[in-house]
Design an enzyme around this catalytic site. Structure first.
Site, PDB file in Angstrom:
ATOM      1  N   LYS A 171       0.834  -1.209   0.000  1.00  0.00           N
ATOM      2  CA  LYS A 171       0.000   0.000   0.000  1.00  0.00           C
ATOM      3  C   LYS A 171       0.867   1.258   0.000  1.00  0.00           C
ATOM      4  O   LYS A 171       1.880   1.318   0.677  1.00  0.00           O
ATOM      5  CB  LYS A 171      -0.889  -0.035   1.239  1.00  0.00           C
ATOM      6  CG  LYS A 171      -1.965   1.021   1.243  1.00  0.00           C
ATOM      7  CD  LYS A 171      -3.054   0.659   2.225  1.00  0.00           C
ATOM      8  CE  LYS A 171      -4.103   1.746   2.322  1.00  0.00           C
ATOM      9  NZ  LYS A 171      -4.534   2.277   1.037  1.00  0.00           N
ATOM     10  N   ASN A 200     -11.805   5.153  -7.741  1.00  0.00           N
ATOM     11  CA  ASN A 200     -11.515   5.251  -6.308  1.00  0.00           C
ATOM     12  C   ASN A 200     -10.827   6.567  -6.001  1.00  0.00           C
ATOM     13  O   ASN A 200     -10.076   7.102  -6.814  1.00  0.00           O
ATOM     14  CB  ASN A 200     -10.657   4.060  -5.837  1.00  0.00           C
ATOM     15  CG  ASN A 200      -9.175   4.328  -5.963  1.00  0.00           C
ATOM     16  OD1 ASN A 200      -8.558   4.917  -5.077  1.00  0.00           O
ATOM     17  ND2 ASN A 200      -8.584   3.927  -7.078  1.00  0.00           N
ATOM     18  N   ASN A 226       5.757   6.608  -6.565  1.00  0.00           N
ATOM     19  CA  ASN A 226       4.555   7.079  -7.236  1.00  0.00           C
ATOM     20  C   ASN A 226       4.604   8.599  -7.392  1.00  0.00           C
ATOM     21  O   ASN A 226       4.429   9.327  -6.423  1.00  0.00           O
ATOM     22  CB  ASN A 226       3.331   6.652  -6.419  1.00  0.00           C
ATOM     23  CG  ASN A 226       2.038   7.224  -6.946  1.00  0.00           C
ATOM     24  OD1 ASN A 226       1.979   7.713  -8.070  1.00  0.00           O
ATOM     25  ND2 ASN A 226       1.001   7.180  -6.134  1.00  0.00           N
ATOM     26  N   CYS A 270       1.394  12.121  -7.234  1.00  0.00           N
ATOM     27  CA  CYS A 270       0.898  12.886  -6.081  1.00  0.00           C
ATOM     28  C   CYS A 270       0.994  14.393  -6.337  1.00  0.00           C
ATOM     29  O   CYS A 270       1.888  14.853  -7.042  1.00  0.00           O
ATOM     30  CB  CYS A 270       1.732  12.568  -4.845  1.00  0.00           C
ATOM     31  SG  CYS A 270       1.793  10.815  -4.509  1.00  0.00           S
ATOM     32  N   ASN A 317      -0.572   4.400 -13.832  1.00  0.00           N
ATOM     33  CA  ASN A 317      -1.442   4.610 -12.687  1.00  0.00           C
ATOM     34  C   ASN A 317      -2.855   4.862 -13.244  1.00  0.00           C
ATOM     35  O   ASN A 317      -3.065   4.802 -14.453  1.00  0.00           O
ATOM     36  CB  ASN A 317      -0.931   5.800 -11.866  1.00  0.00           C
ATOM     37  CG  ASN A 317      -1.299   5.692 -10.406  1.00  0.00           C
ATOM     38  OD1 ASN A 317      -2.344   5.157 -10.059  1.00  0.00           O
ATOM     39  ND2 ASN A 317      -0.442   6.208  -9.535  1.00  0.00           N
ATOM     40  N   THR A 318      -3.801   5.168 -12.389  1.00  0.00           N
ATOM     41  CA  THR A 318      -5.187   5.307 -12.837  1.00  0.00           C
ATOM     42  C   THR A 318      -5.415   6.548 -13.704  1.00  0.00           C
ATOM     43  O   THR A 318      -4.731   7.555 -13.568  1.00  0.00           O
ATOM     44  CB  THR A 318      -6.125   5.389 -11.627  1.00  0.00           C
ATOM     45  OG1 THR A 318      -5.659   6.419 -10.749  1.00  0.00           O
ATOM     46  CG2 THR A 318      -6.178   4.072 -10.874  1.00  0.00           C
TER      47      THR A 318
END
Length: 303
Positions: free
Chosen positions: A45, A69, A128, A131, A193-194
């Site tokens: 996570k 999400n 990631n 952000c 990523n999404t």
């Protein structure tokens, strides 16, 4: 049976299947359902410097062939991950794990990665860059080659383990961002990523998700993800980890033909907690169907 193993940034994986961050918790939750050592590895996570409660609810909206999400990086913070989550994982997963790291400033990323880099269980750092940059007006680090490169360089300065930079698809030119990360020292690139999406409730006439928009994932985004993996794999000489809508052994093969060394499975885990186990079990059948002896041989085969 065909050979399933692949090598990701110098670490051998028994197979290329990796549950994606945010869909597999910290691993031990799934270990109650099946032996997770069947996995190549998994990405835990998304972890930040400080604990995060996440976004207000509702955070999830269903879509045709996918979901949206807006969890908001809910996690206990890096210190708790090291002191509580990793020790719970150790008895049930005996392979290196991928640590997914998020941040809101360059120093955030460097701090969290430096801490996780010292953990014996961590094999790779998946950074990631989707952000929001709090010091850069809120734009994502991953929307600008210079910002993505700055994060990459800062993390590489304080770590010894392979750094894989996870890219956002919500950009005009993902190739230039991937190349900037490679030039800044990234050992690998993971994508996508999404996508950004939303739903509106016809009864209330308001967005379904409290955050209004969220990350769209699931089978519907697979063709977009495959296209971007193909483009990035053509442009960089470091390993690519492909993801986005993967839900079958056939999808894994397509991603590898597009240039992925390993393949992450995300939303499928939320629909079926056995998704990754089932894909791994099915790989030999699909390899035999298409006369593939060794998965390593098909990486980039469509180029």
């Amino acid at each position: 049976m065909g050979a399933l193993s692949v090598n990701l940034c110098g670490i051998e994986l028994d197979n290329p299947v990796i549950p994606a961050s945010g869909t597999f918790g910290y691993g031990y939750e799934f270990a109650e359902l099946y032996d997770i050592n069947i996995l190549g590895t998994f990405s835990f996570k998304g972890t930040t410097k400080q604990p995060r409660f996440g976004n207000p609810t509702p955070r999830i909206a269903e879509c045709t062939a996918g979901m949206i999400n807006a969890v908001g990086l809910q996690n206990p913070g890096v210190d708790k991950v090291i002191s509580e989550e990793l020790p719970k994982l150790k008895p049930c997963f005996h392979k290196p794990v991928m640590a997914n790291v998020s941040g809101f400033s360059v120093s955030d990323y460097a701090y969290t990665c430096e801490k996780l880099d010292k953990e014996e269980q961590v094999g790779w750092l998946e950074v990631n860059v989707s952000c929001p940059n709090v010091h850069g007006g809120g734009m994502s680090f991953g929307t600008c080659p210079e910002a993505a490169a700055e994060v990459t360089a800062a993390v590489k300065k304080v770590t010894k383990k392979p750094v894989i930079v996870k890219l956002s698809p919500n950009v005009t030119d993902i190739v230039s961002i991937a190349k900037a990360c490679e030039d800044a020292g990234a050992d690998g690139i993971s994508l996508i990523n999404t996508l950004l999406g939303m739903r509106i409730d016809l009864r209330t006439r308001k967005p379904v998700i409290a955050n209004k928009t969220g990350g769209f994932s699931g089978p519907a985004i697979f063709p977009v993800a495959l296209r971007m993996v193909y483009q990035v794999a053509c442009a960089v000489s470091i390993p690519v980890v492909g993801m986005g809508g993967v839900s079958s052994a056939e999808d894994v093969m397509e991603m590898m033909l597009a240039g992925a060394t390993a393949v992450e499975v995300g939303a499928a885990n939320l629909v079926n907690p056995y998704a990754c186990r089932d894909i791994i079990r099915d790989l030999p059948r699909v390899m035999e169907m298409y006369n593939i002896q060794n998965l390593k041989d098909i990486i980039g085969g469509a180029h």
